[in-house]
Enzyme design. Structure first.
Site, PDB file in Angstrom:
ATOM      1  N   HIS A 184      -2.773   2.938  -4.716  1.00 49.93           N
ATOM      2  CA  HIS A 184      -2.111   2.715  -3.527  1.00 49.93           C
ATOM      3  C   HIS A 184      -0.768   2.183  -3.637  1.00 49.93           C
ATOM      4  O   HIS A 184      -0.163   1.145  -3.205  1.00 49.93           O
ATOM      5  CB  HIS A 184      -3.073   1.894  -2.854  1.00 49.93           C
ATOM      6  CG  HIS A 184      -4.410   2.167  -2.126  1.00 49.93           C
ATOM      7  ND1 HIS A 184      -4.473   2.995  -1.083  1.00 49.93           N
ATOM      8  CD2 HIS A 184      -5.682   1.969  -2.578  1.00 49.93           C
ATOM      9  CE1 HIS A 184      -5.458   3.366  -0.823  1.00 49.93           C
ATOM     10  NE2 HIS A 184      -6.301   2.613  -1.678  1.00 49.93           N
ATOM     11  N   GLU A 197      -9.813   2.792  -5.262  1.00 50.33           N
ATOM     12  CA  GLU A 197      -9.186   4.225  -4.900  1.00 50.33           C
ATOM     13  C   GLU A 197      -7.808   4.835  -5.596  1.00 50.33           C
ATOM     14  O   GLU A 197      -6.814   4.938  -5.123  1.00 50.33           O
ATOM     15  CB  GLU A 197      -8.865   4.203  -3.376  1.00 50.33           C
ATOM     16  CG  GLU A 197     -10.072   4.049  -2.563  1.00 50.33           C
ATOM     17  CD  GLU A 197     -10.041   4.029  -1.039  1.00 50.33           C
ATOM     18  OE1 GLU A 197     -10.938   4.364  -0.442  1.00 50.33           O
ATOM     19  OE2 GLU A 197      -8.694   3.656  -0.683  1.00 50.33           O
ATOM     20  N   ASP A 246       0.799  -1.076  -0.022  1.00 48.67           N
ATOM     21  CA  ASP A 246      -0.016  -0.246   0.053  1.00 48.67           C
ATOM     22  C   ASP A 246       0.737   1.008   0.143  1.00 48.67           C
ATOM     23  O   ASP A 246       2.077   1.322  -0.160  1.00 48.67           O
ATOM     24  CB  ASP A 246      -0.980   0.025   1.236  1.00 48.67           C
ATOM     25  CG  ASP A 246      -2.372   0.412   0.817  1.00 48.67           C
ATOM     26  OD1 ASP A 246      -2.455   1.908   0.454  1.00 48.67           O
ATOM     27  OD2 ASP A 246      -3.294  -0.234   0.853  1.00 48.67           O
TER      28      ASP A 246
END
Length: 775
Positions: A276, A339, A203
């Site tokens: 990420h 995202e 991440d």
């Protein structure tokens, strides 16, 4: 009959006819997850030394597990006799199913596969005293006078799982945990008949898996310079100034995977892309669109530095996957896909050229190109991809499985396209949410997910037909660790909610009953105590709600365990065994501070419940809202806005706040009679890092006793850093004139689209509103 069996029979007869005997006490079956069917029979199986255990290589994993379990602490002396016998049964339809037959002189485990037998062993494990978990039940012997023997109620259990995918997730990128703890996490998964461990390894805040071709992933991407202190919403941000990080070597990964296989748990790794990715880009800046040097992220959220769509990036990712694939025999590789802000893609010449040369419409289709290209590569290596539901945007990759986290919409869309789906919506599956309204709870990301809500989850969306429902593989609980730095904290957030999730994915709906479940959880906690697992015990906590009947208001108290006694006070004084005993809802006619707690005959069992009721003029009146609150943040419903109870100052997910996503609201309060009203107060959450924005504009309308209207427009300053924005409105009245009001209308304009540079840019903003106080 063998000599041992004759002895056991004599002991058993003695047990049945001696009212004074306390030697053999059978455990009442309180199995989690509850089996498909269980029939209680007469008699008991007495576990005495020596005991025979018989199995062949068909059941090596399950048989070896039981052997090691029984021999903990040298509790049991084992022989090769068939007191406990494993039998192959090809007639069992489900490969994970089993039959467990407990007879006075024999235990028979029947299964079609070793995996099915393994789950039978986990059931048998729960029928034994908890002390077997750590080998402290050490008094097994052949002596008739022994003070401690294990007796198991004779019964027949036939069992099989409801869903084929039964998983738990753990994020180790935000905070890393030891290999030993990862194994303990897998132990818990296996104990509860779950079969998948989703290991989130990369991440923005850290890269946690060794990739030998790219050593700077270990040297740079695995470490951040410091970490955010407190919550993201706390302003200004503070940092601890301490370097943090680490990674798992490939040998450690192999060790974990082999350990999981020894308990029939599949490990699915997650390598995040295209978003990420800031940690990876910090080590290799050429992987981003800007080429600039960035740091491994030191706070939480969503970041604009994502993988560029140029060929160099795909070469890197394919090299990474080439090292990941041999470590994980699982069918799936999780590639994230969530995202991924498109800000840099929009400005990137290479990404824009990719859109043109590939004939793509926009950056969303570019993400589909990115995911599809990775999917084809993984397919060529014999693997399938699984990704978060954002992989639906711009078109779904041909063979992808979708993990639906943003509600159920993505799941419905994917299933209707005949794609497999794993359900993990935030509303029921995010174990990083608060599980109690107790203010002493450790910090969490937000939200509110109590045990009962997890238990009530149905992974099959109602919008799907029976045929479409076949594409729902199952569900999993997710644990993101931004605010969970320690192993004890992980356990606290997972237990007991994992118990509820295990029943969601294993047990038939007709066998589920929450009242019965919490009694079994109370019993299961004894096992967790022996296992030294740091579980959250909210079973003795109290909940309450204001109810209105025939124009009168009452406060109703609930205990999770219905057989407990509640004592309460109404003046804010301490509650004890001499306080009022709760027997029926409490009349409320004025502002009141209730304190209550659960007691047994001697002491208080749980935390003290406290509720302050601000008794204003709208309490218990009629309220309507033109929009339905989002199901993840529905609180007590519209009535919760005028029940006299304000929500938490920090937890927007509690039952008093109502959340709406991207919608303008019209709230109408009918007071039922003309009243002299002076003020209207309410408040809005404004935690912009969580996509929550207070409205900038509110339109107020009051219908007066003569039918005329009084209107006003209020502008709120939501551009500041305050977590909560107050509306405190005094109704203007003509001098020396009284005004009586029957109806109040609030039109609340949603903030709109979150601007670039903010968390959630391009997404709709949330509106969260608290109690509307009318005086």
């Amino acid at each position: 009959m063998s000599f041992k069996k004759i002895v056991v029979l004599l002991v058993f007869i003695s047990f049945l006819y001696s009212c004074e005997s306390k030697v053999y006490v059978a455990e009442i079956p309180q199995i989690i997850p509850t089996p498909s069917s269980q029939t209680i029979n007469e008699g008991y199986f007495l576990l005495e030394n020596p005991i025979g255990l018989s199995y062949d290589d068909t059941f090596k994993i399950s048989g070896d597990f039981l052997r090691k379990y029984l021999q903990k602490g040298n509790t049991i002396q084992l022989t090769d006799n068939d007191d406990i016998q494993f039998l192959l049964d090809e007639t069992i339809e489900n490969p994970e199913g089993y039959k467990l037959s407990i007879q006075p002189f024999k235990i028979i485990i029947s299964a079609k596969t070793d995996q099915g037998a393994f789950y039978a062993v986990q059931t048998l494990r729960q029928l034994l005293p908890p002390e077997f978990e750590n080998g402290s039940f050490s008094d097994i012997s052949t002596s008739l006078n022994t003070s401690k023997n294990a007796s198991i109620q004779c019964m027949t259990i036939t069992d099989a799982p409801l869903f084929q995918y039964r998983g738990m997730h753990l994020d180790v990128a935000r905070h890393q945990f030891s290999v030993d703890f990862i194994k303990q996490y897998i132990d818990a998964i296996a104990m509860l008949k779950m079969n998948t461990f989703h290991w989130h390894l990369t991440d923005d805040q850290g890269w946690r898996i060794e990739i030998k071709k790219y050593p700077e992933l270990q040297e740079i991407a695995a470490y951040r310079n410091e970490t955010l202190i407190g919550h993201y919403s706390d302003q200004p941000h503070q940092f601890d100034g301490k370097r943090y990080g680490g990674f798992y070597t490939q040998e450690e990964v192999k060790d974990v995977v082999a350990y999981a296989q020894s308990q029939h748990v599949t490990v699915i790794p997650e390598i995040e892309m295209p978003g990420h990715a800031q940690a990876a880009i910090s080590a290799y800046p050429n992987l981003g669109c800007t080429g600039e040097q960035v740091d491994v992220a030191q706070k939480w959220g969503v970041f604009e530095h994502i993988f560029c769509s140029k060929d160099d990036t795909f070469d890197f990712l394919e090299d990474v996957l080439d090292e990941v694939i041999p470590l994980f025999p699982s069918e799936y590789i999780h590639i994230g896909g969530d995202e991924a802000p498109k800000t840099n893609w929009k400005r990137c010449e290479q990404c824009q050229n990719r859109i043109k040369t590939e004939g793509l419409k926009d950056e969303h289709e570019l993400q589909n190109y990115f995911i599809t290209r990775i999917e084809k590569y993984l397919n060529s290596k014999g693997k399938q991809i699984i990704g978060w539901d954002e992989i639906l945007e711009g078109g779904l990759a041909p063979n992808a499985t979708v993990m639906s986290w943003r509600g159920t919409k993505g799941a419905v869309e994917a299933a209707k396209q005949k794609h497999n789906v794993v359900m993990t919506p935030t509303s029921h599956c995010y174990f990083d949410y608060y599980q109690s309204t107790n203010p002493e709870e450790p910090i969490a990301i937000g939200g509110f997910l109590p045990l009962e809500k997890v238990y009530g989850f149905n992974p099959i969306p109602s919008e799907l037909s029976a045929e479409e429902s076949k594409y729902i593989l199952g569900a999993q609980g997710n644990l993101w660790t931004e605010y969970i730095p320690t192993e004890d904290h992980v356990e606290y957030m997972v237990f007991p909610r994992i118990l509820a999730m295990s029943e969601v994915v294993w047990s038939k709906n007709e066998n589920k009953d929450y009242t019965n479940f919490v009694k079994r959880v109370e019993n299961f906690n004894k096992r967790l105590d022996v296992l030294d697992i740091n579980y959250a015990n909210h079973l003795y906590e109290i909940e309450g709600e204001l109810i209105s009947e025939e124009n009168k208001n009452y406060y109703k108290l609930y205990a999770t365990l219905e057989d407990k006694t509640i004592y309460y006070t109404l003046d804010g004084s301490p509650v004890n065994l001499f306080s009022h005993t709760y027997t029926k809802p409490i009349p409320i006619t004025e502002s009141t501070k209730i304190k209550a707690a659960v007691f047994d005959t001697e002491k208080r069992l749980g935390n003290v419940f406290s509720e302050t009721i601000n008794y204003h003029k709208a309490v218990g009146k009629k309220i309507t809202i033109n929009k339905t609150p989002h199901k993840s943040y529905s609180g007590c419903g519209p009535e919760g806005l005028i029940n006299g109870i304000s929500g938490s100052d920090s937890r927007y997910g509690d039952k008093e706040w109502l959340g709406f996503w991207g919608e303008d609201l019209e709230i109408v309060i009918d007071l039922g009679e003309n009243m002299d009203i002076n003020t209207i107060k309410t408040r809005f959450h404004n935690v912009q890092g969580q996509w929550i924005y207070a409205p900038s504009e509110i339109f107020l309308e009051f219908i007066l006793d003569d039918g005329s209207k009084l209107t006003d427009k209020i502008t709120l300053n939501n551009d500041n850093s305050n977590d909560v924005i107050d509306l405190d409105y005094t109704i203007p009245k003509p001098k020396n004139m009284g005004i009586k009001i029957k109806t109040i209308r609030l039109n609340i304009t949603n903030y709109g689209t979150i601007p670039d540079g903010k968390q959630g840019a391009g997404q709709k903003a949330w509106t969260f509103i608290d109690e509307i106080i009318v005086n």
